[in-house]
Write an enzyme that holds these catalytic residues in place. Structure first.
Site, mmCIF file in Angstrom:
data_model
loop_
_atom_site.group_PDB
_atom_site.id
_atom_site.type_symbol
_atom_site.label_atom_id
_atom_site.label_comp_id
_atom_site.label_asym_id
_atom_site.label_seq_id
_atom_site.Cartn_x
_atom_site.Cartn_y
_atom_site.Cartn_z
ATOM 1 N N GLY A 145 0.818 -1.034 -0.041
ATOM 2 C CA GLY A 145 0.084 -0.091 0.133
ATOM 3 C C GLY A 145 0.720 1.592 0.113
ATOM 4 O O GLY A 145 1.845 1.359 -0.757
ATOM 5 N N SER A 146 0.311 2.236 0.796
ATOM 6 C CA SER A 146 1.034 3.580 0.758
ATOM 7 C C SER A 146 2.212 3.694 1.231
ATOM 8 O O SER A 146 3.041 4.614 1.137
ATOM 9 C CB SER A 146 0.281 4.764 1.216
ATOM 10 O OG SER A 146 -1.048 4.989 0.366
ATOM 11 N N THR A 147 2.720 2.711 2.062
ATOM 12 C CA THR A 147 4.121 2.688 2.512
ATOM 13 C C THR A 147 5.136 2.561 1.496
ATOM 14 O O THR A 147 6.363 3.050 1.521
ATOM 15 C CB THR A 147 4.312 1.661 3.636
ATOM 16 O OG1 THR A 147 4.039 0.358 3.035
ATOM 17 C CG2 THR A 147 3.337 1.688 4.891
#
Length: 485
Positions: free
Chosen positions: A215-217
């Site tokens: 995801g956004s990590t």
């Protein structure tokens, strides 16, 4: 008469020679195959005729041996088994060994050449020494903080020391007691069937053997690629990437949960997690530039061992631009272990120099003498130092004013990145709440820890919000323990 005596003597000599040849065949030529024959129990009996060496955490044993009085005399025991199962694995008389019990089996079972009094001693005498000890790099307080933070929920925690690569915590939840598998008999086979049949997969080491969409990590990796390739030269300057952003070659628009993402700067896009900006920057950096960067962080490396084998994190090397856009925000086919994402945070914290992660600090003889030490080494220069400095600032902004404020710690500088990864057909699967971070005490010269947390969270229905709400507090608890040491 003499002639018959000579013939008899010659025949006896032939029989003796045949016996000697046959003995040599059995003891030299066929020795290995006979040792491996499942019907030969001598090696198995010898293996369990003495106590197994111990695995240590913080200088204290987390394993032991129990004298059963049976033919396979000593069984493995575990102290706080579920807490340390993702580190130790199991040593079973029925099902073999896993994780450290497997990777360091020659030391623990006493067959390692380093434990012998003379070179080739074990090979010549076919003997084994008292089992050696394996001293891990795990910090007991950090391990417990991660374990208690997950509180039985499906997920994992991985923490490393950025300056050295020492693994400080490896937590997988839910866990199991490896002692249930140590011996033989119906109790062991029943436990094996039950554990393998549970839907939560307690024997799966989620910290190093399970990959998730990050995801956004993953936007930290994309930002590093954009800066190193000079796709972005000024992180504070607005981009011209519009909102909504249409995936290249499609009619599909990419949504944002955050506001203000239209043509936002890289700094703003990381702080508030703008999908549109990061997807567009990934496409502009290009597939070759993205692959070059992600592989410097350890993605696509099938050979990482700590010394237990680590599942390879994945980033496609052949994609269309719309797929690249999604991959650049940690979706599509991009997948990572929690240890891999801790390595991402570690590289940022350590100025771009990514150290090779390791779990075993020292190998000891049974009497405590040090036989060998693990020395730190650089895995890759993951990014330019200037890029790492920019990313440090951006990750601090995430914690101080963005989506990761719940990770803030008094008396320390904390940088982080939240993320919630959707998956499954139509995003129907249980979302994954992520948080990666690093922490440095205000009076310290270098960061103490880098950490990654993933929680399989059914309530994570909005991008990043659950990563900050579910995963970040667990990361904060682990980092607080690191800062106390």
């Amino acid at each position: 008469m003499t002639r018959y005596i000579r013939r008899t003597a010659f025949f006896c000599l032939l029989l003796l020679a045949a016996l000697l040849v046959n003995a040599a065949r059995i003891q030299v030529i066929e020795a290995d195959s006979l040792d491996r024959n499942p019907a030969n129990r001598r090696d198995t009996v010898a293996r369990y005729s003495q106590p197994r060496g111990n695995i240590l955490v913080g200088g204290r044993t987390v394993t032991g041996s129990k004298d059963t009085g049976q033919q396979l005399r000593y069984e493995r025991t575990y102290t706080q088994g579920p807490l340390y199962a993702p580190v130790t694995g199991y040593a079973s008389q029925t099902y073999g060994t896993t994780l450290l019990e497997s990777a360091e089996d020659d030391v623990l079972s006493g067959t390692a050449s380093t434990l012998a009094p003379l070179p080739f001693w074990n090979d010549i005498t076919r003997s084994r020494q008292p089992g050696g000890q394996v001293s891990t790099t795990i910090d007991a307080s950090m391990q417990r903080a991660g374990y208690e933070g997950l509180a039985g929920r499906r997920g994992a925690v991985a923490a490393v020391e950025p300056s050295s690569g020492k693994i400080l915590a490896l937590v997988s939840s839910p866990s199991y007691d490896p002692g249930q598998l140590s011996g033989t008999g119906p109790g062991v086979t029943g436990a094996w069937s039950r554990l393998n049949g549970e839907s939560d997969q307690p024997m799966l080491d989620r910290a190093i053997r399970q990959t998730y969409p990050p995801g956004s990590t993953f936007k930290i990796v994309t930002a590093a690629a954009a800066l190193d390739s000079r796709t972005v030269t000024d992180p504070g300057a607005p981009t011209d990437i519009p909102e909504p952003y249409v995936l290249p070659g499609t009619d599909t628009t990419l949504p944002n949960e955050a506001e203000g993402c239209d043509k936002a700067s890289l700094e703003y896009a990381i702080t508030w997690s703008c999908n549109t900006v990061m997807a567009g920057l990934g496409v502009r950096t290009g597939l070759s530039g993205m692959v070059d960067t992600v592989e410097k962080f350890g993605f696509n490396d099938t050979g990482i061992t700590i010394p237990s084998g680590v599942a390879a994190s994945h980033f496609d090397t052949r994609m269309s631009d719309d797929q690249l856009a999604l991959s650049s925000i940690g979706q599509y086919d991009t997948r990572a272990t929690p240890l891999q994402m801790a390595m991402v945070a570690s590289a940022v914290a350590n100025g771009g120099d990514l150290k090779y992660p390791y779990l075993v600090g020292r190998i000891l003889a049974s009497d405590g003498d040090v036989e060998s030490r693990t020395h730190e080494r650089t895995y890759q220069r993951a990014m330019n130092p200037a890029t790492a400095q920019w990313l440090r600032r951006m990750m601090v902004d995430v914690v101080e004013e963005g989506t990761g404020t719940s990770a803030a710690i008094d008396g320390a500088t904390v940088g982080g990145k939240t993320g919630t990864a959707q998956h499954g057909v139509g995003n129907s699967g249980t979302p994954y709440a992520w948080f990666i971070a690093w922490a440095q005490a205000d009076d310290a010269v270098r960061p103490a820890v880098a950490v990654a947390v993933v929680v399989e969270d059914a309530e994570a229905d909005r991008a990043d919000i659950s990563g900050g709400g579910d995963a970040a507090p667990i990361a904060r608890a682990v980092m607080e323990e690191a800062l106390r040491d």
